[in-house]
Write a protein that holds these residues in place. Structure first.
Motif, PDB file in Angstrom:
ATOM      1  N   ASN A   1      -7.449 -10.819  21.624  1.00 32.39           N
ATOM      2  CA  ASN A   1      -8.525 -11.229  20.717  1.00 32.39           C
ATOM      3  C   ASN A   1      -9.663 -10.210  20.765  1.00 32.39           C
ATOM      4  OD1 ASN A   1      -9.325 -11.909  23.334  1.00 32.39           O
ATOM      5  ND2 ASN A   1     -10.539 -13.661  22.660  1.00 32.39           N
ATOM      6  N   MET A   2      -9.288  -8.935  20.826  1.00 31.95           N
ATOM      7  CA  MET A   2     -10.237  -7.822  20.896  1.00 31.95           C
ATOM      8  C   MET A   2      -9.775  -6.749  19.911  1.00 31.95           C
ATOM      9  SD  MET A   2     -10.603  -7.469  25.059  1.00 31.95           S
ATOM     10  CE  MET A   2      -8.905  -6.872  25.293  1.00 31.95           C
ATOM     11  N   PRO A   3     -10.665  -5.833  19.516  1.00 30.19           N
ATOM     12  CA  PRO A   3     -10.261  -4.815  18.554  1.00 30.19           C
ATOM     13  C   PRO A   3      -9.327  -3.757  19.114  1.00 30.19           C
ATOM     14  CG  PRO A   3     -12.565  -4.525  19.181  1.00 30.19           C
ATOM     15  CD  PRO A   3     -12.121  -5.832  19.744  1.00 30.19           C
ATOM     16  N   SER A   4      -9.106  -3.756  20.441  1.00 32.44           N
ATOM     17  CA  SER A   4      -8.238  -2.754  21.030  1.00 32.44           C
ATOM     18  C   SER A   4      -7.702  -3.229  22.374  1.00 32.44           C
ATOM     19  CB  SER A   4      -9.002  -1.436  21.231  1.00 32.44           C
ATOM     20  OG  SER A   4      -8.173  -0.445  21.821  1.00 32.44           O
ATOM     21  N   VAL A   5      -6.557  -2.679  22.778  1.00 33.89           N
ATOM     22  CA  VAL A   5      -6.025  -2.939  24.119  1.00 33.89           C
ATOM     23  C   VAL A   5      -6.588  -1.934  25.116  1.00 33.89           C
ATOM     24  CG1 VAL A   5      -3.901  -4.032  23.320  1.00 33.89           C
ATOM     25  CG2 VAL A   5      -3.959  -1.543  23.653  1.00 33.89           C
TER      26      VAL A   5
ATOM     27  N   LEU B   1      -7.158 -10.907  17.294  1.00 25.55           N
ATOM     28  CA  LEU B   1      -6.797 -12.300  17.038  1.00 25.55           C
ATOM     29  C   LEU B   1      -8.013 -13.198  17.201  1.00 25.55           C
ATOM     30  CD1 LEU B   1      -3.475 -12.364  19.071  1.00 25.55           C
ATOM     31  CD2 LEU B   1      -3.669 -12.397  16.585  1.00 25.55           C
ATOM     32  N   VAL B   2      -7.988 -14.367  16.575  1.00 23.37           N
ATOM     33  CA  VAL B   2      -9.038 -15.369  16.727  1.00 23.37           C
ATOM     34  C   VAL B   2      -8.465 -16.514  17.559  1.00 23.37           C
ATOM     35  CG1 VAL B   2     -10.593 -16.960  15.550  1.00 23.37           C
ATOM     36  CG2 VAL B   2     -10.067 -14.737  14.512  1.00 23.37           C
ATOM     37  N   LEU B   3      -8.860 -16.575  18.834  1.00 21.45           N
ATOM     38  CA  LEU B   3      -8.266 -17.549  19.752  1.00 21.45           C
ATOM     39  C   LEU B   3      -9.296 -18.496  20.370  1.00 21.45           C
ATOM     40  CD1 LEU B   3      -5.804 -15.137  21.646  1.00 21.45           C
ATOM     41  CD2 LEU B   3      -5.261 -16.724  19.775  1.00 21.45           C
ATOM     42  N   ASP B   4     -10.523 -18.499  19.849  1.00 19.85           N
ATOM     43  CA  ASP B   4     -11.598 -19.304  20.438  1.00 19.85           C
ATOM     44  C   ASP B   4     -11.205 -20.757  20.675  1.00 19.85           C
ATOM     45  OD1 ASP B   4     -12.629 -16.934  19.215  1.00 19.85           O
ATOM     46  OD2 ASP B   4     -14.641 -17.727  19.461  1.00 19.85           O
ATOM     47  N   ASP B   5     -10.590 -21.376  19.680  1.00 24.89           N
ATOM     48  CA  ASP B   5     -10.273 -22.804  19.751  1.00 24.89           C
ATOM     49  C   ASP B   5      -8.794 -23.073  20.018  1.00 24.89           C
ATOM     50  OD1 ASP B   5     -12.962 -23.474  19.131  1.00 24.89           O
ATOM     51  OD2 ASP B   5     -12.554 -23.144  17.005  1.00 24.89           O
ATOM     52  N   VAL B   6      -8.087 -22.046  20.468  1.00 20.95           N
ATOM     53  CA  VAL B   6      -6.656 -22.177  20.718  1.00 20.95           C
ATOM     54  C   VAL B   6      -6.422 -22.434  22.202  1.00 20.95           C
ATOM     55  CG1 VAL B   6      -4.428 -21.014  20.664  1.00 20.95           C
ATOM     56  CG2 VAL B   6      -6.057 -20.677  18.791  1.00 20.95           C
ATOM     57  N   PRO B   7      -5.845 -23.581  22.570  1.00 21.52           N
ATOM     58  CA  PRO B   7      -5.571 -23.849  23.986  1.00 21.52           C
ATOM     59  C   PRO B   7      -4.369 -23.057  24.485  1.00 21.52           C
ATOM     60  CG  PRO B   7      -4.796 -25.673  22.629  1.00 21.52           C
ATOM     61  CD  PRO B   7      -5.498 -24.727  21.702  1.00 21.52           C
ATOM     62  N   GLU B   8      -4.314 -22.893  25.791  1.00 20.39           N
ATOM     63  CA  GLU B   8      -3.146 -22.263  26.388  1.00 20.39           C
ATOM     64  C   GLU B   8      -1.893 -23.049  26.017  1.00 20.39           C
ATOM     65  OE1 GLU B   8      -4.266 -20.023  30.477  1.00 20.39           O
ATOM     66  OE2 GLU B   8      -4.156 -22.204  30.620  1.00 20.39           O
TER      67      GLU B   8
ATOM     68  N   ARG C   1       6.379 -12.801  23.570  1.00 17.22           N
ATOM     69  CA  ARG C   1       5.137 -12.424  22.893  1.00 17.22           C
ATOM     70  C   ARG C   1       3.995 -13.083  23.650  1.00 17.22           C
ATOM     71  NH1 ARG C   1       9.170 -13.815  20.039  1.00 17.22           N
ATOM     72  NH2 ARG C   1      10.140 -12.267  18.629  1.00 17.22           N
ATOM     73  N   LEU C   2       3.120 -12.255  24.222  1.00 21.37           N
ATOM     74  CA  LEU C   2       2.033 -12.753  25.056  1.00 21.37           C
ATOM     75  C   LEU C   2       0.706 -12.509  24.358  1.00 21.37           C
ATOM     76  CD1 LEU C   2       1.127 -13.955  27.775  1.00 21.37           C
ATOM     77  CD2 LEU C   2       1.014 -11.601  28.651  1.00 21.37           C
ATOM     78  N   LEU C   3      -0.081 -13.567  24.170  1.00 19.60           N
ATOM     79  CA  LEU C   3      -1.386 -13.479  23.523  1.00 19.60           C
ATOM     80  C   LEU C   3      -2.464 -13.765  24.565  1.00 19.60           C
ATOM     81  CD1 LEU C   3      -0.596 -15.469  20.239  1.00 19.60           C
ATOM     82  CD2 LEU C   3      -0.077 -13.083  20.803  1.00 19.60           C
ATOM     83  N   LEU C   4      -3.368 -12.800  24.771  1.00 23.35           N
ATOM     84  CA  LEU C   4      -4.408 -12.915  25.790  1.00 23.35           C
ATOM     85  C   LEU C   4      -5.713 -13.412  25.174  1.00 23.35           C
ATOM     86  CD1 LEU C   4      -3.859  -9.556  27.726  1.00 23.35           C
ATOM     87  CD2 LEU C   4      -2.831 -11.798  28.183  1.00 23.35           C
ATOM     88  N   LYS C   5      -6.193 -14.523  25.701  1.00 25.40           N
ATOM     89  CA  LYS C   5      -7.473 -15.085  25.269  1.00 25.40           C
ATOM     90  C   LYS C   5      -8.538 -14.643  26.260  1.00 25.40           C
ATOM     91  CE  LYS C   5      -9.635 -19.575  24.236  1.00 25.40           C
ATOM     92  NZ  LYS C   5      -9.382 -21.038  24.164  1.00 25.40           N
ATOM     93  N   THR C   6      -9.262 -13.583  25.916  1.00 23.65           N
ATOM     94  CA  THR C   6     -10.283 -13.044  26.803  1.00 23.65           C
ATOM     95  C   THR C   6     -11.625 -13.736  26.536  1.00 23.65           C
ATOM     96  OG1 THR C   6     -11.113 -11.283  25.361  1.00 23.65           O
ATOM     97  CG2 THR C   6      -9.078 -10.839  26.614  1.00 23.65           C
ATOM     98  N   SER C   7     -12.667 -13.266  27.215  1.00 25.24           N
ATOM     99  CA  SER C   7     -13.993 -13.878  27.081  1.00 25.24           C
ATOM    100  C   SER C   7     -14.685 -13.513  25.774  1.00 25.24           C
ATOM    101  CB  SER C   7     -14.886 -13.463  28.256  1.00 25.24           C
ATOM    102  OG  SER C   7     -15.039 -12.051  28.276  1.00 25.24           O
ATOM    103  N   LEU C   8     -14.128 -12.558  25.021  1.00 28.64           N
ATOM    104  CA  LEU C   8     -14.756 -12.139  23.769  1.00 28.64           C
ATOM    105  C   LEU C   8     -14.651 -13.242  22.718  1.00 28.64           C
ATOM    106  CD1 LEU C   8     -16.120  -9.696  22.343  1.00 28.64           C
ATOM    107  CD2 LEU C   8     -13.856  -9.124  21.448  1.00 28.64           C
ATOM    108  N   LYS C   9     -15.798 -13.670  22.218  1.00 25.53           N
ATOM    109  CA  LYS C   9     -15.824 -14.687  21.174  1.00 25.53           C
ATOM    110  C   LYS C   9     -15.653 -14.037  19.800  1.00 25.53           C
ATOM    111  CE  LYS C   9     -16.547 -17.976  24.083  1.00 25.53           C
ATOM    112  NZ  LYS C   9     -15.432 -18.911  24.412  1.00 25.53           N
TER     113      LYS C   9
END
Length: 210
Positions: free
Chosen positions: A146-150, A175-182, A106-114
């Protein structure tokens, strides 16, 4: 850090949460108050199934695809890895080469979107469909963002949705990943058992395993 503590990575569902343009907004209200019933408060809600943090079922973009009740719940529970790709505008195969993804299910991508749940973004980081065979090779069976769509906000062909579905990879969005570290985590993001659903809001939580 208490490694046993679960972290909520879901957008709170409020009456002001942003929704897809022209889609059904989320509303929650009290149908009957405790004063009216003499015993309990009873609420109701109206919503799109793609509000806030949610999962897509293949039926969302394929009339012959599975509905949410038919999805394997085991895909939404288990080990996950968060990677930070916030320094790029396009995620392609070369971007993924910088990360060790062997055995990641399961891969979760933390993009630049806040995370700004009350504001629907006009533009998001682009995922190139070419990453899907790479994910398959690594063993990924769920992709979270962490975006509304892929796919791009204005996409009609939904190339990533179809490519992920074709290769059996489940989709988790907003997803909400702002404060989640790798790092490595346990993930729970179970959808509701909606019999005819093309998706479902989820309460997504992660637990550090490092």
């Amino acid at each position: 850090m208490n490694n046993n503590k679960w972290i909520d990575i879901s957008q709170p569902l409020t009456n002001s949460i942003a929704h897809w343009p022209e889609d059904t907004p989320f509303t929650n209200q009290l149908t009957y108050s405790k004063e009216q019933t003499g015993s309990v408060n009873i609420g109701q809600m109206t919503t799109s199934l793609h509000i806030g943090t949610h999962v897509d079922a293949p039926y969302h973009f394929d009339n012959k695809g599975k509905k949410i009740i038919d999805m394997d719940v085991n895909y939404y529970i288990g080990r996950a890895k968060v990677i930070d790709v916030s320094d790029v505008d396009v995620i392609d195969g070369r971007v993924l080469e910088d990360f060790s993804l062997d055995g990641v299910e399961r891969l979760l991508l933390k993009t630049s979107l806040k995370s700004r749940p009350e504001l629907f973004p006009e533009k998001i980081t682009k995922l190139e469909p070419e990453i899907v065979p790479i994910l398959v090779e690594k063993g990924v069976k769920l992709l979270g963002v962490n975006m509304p769509s892929v796919d791009p906000i204005d996409s009609k062909d939904l190339l990533c949705h179809h490519a992920l579905h074709q290769h059996g990879i489940y989709i988790l969005e907003n997803l909400v990943l702002d404060d989640v570290p790798e790092g490595d985590y346990n993930l729970i993001a179970l959808p509701l058992a909606i019999a005819e659903g093309d998706g479902s809001p989820v309460r997504a939580v992660i637990q550090p395993t490092d």
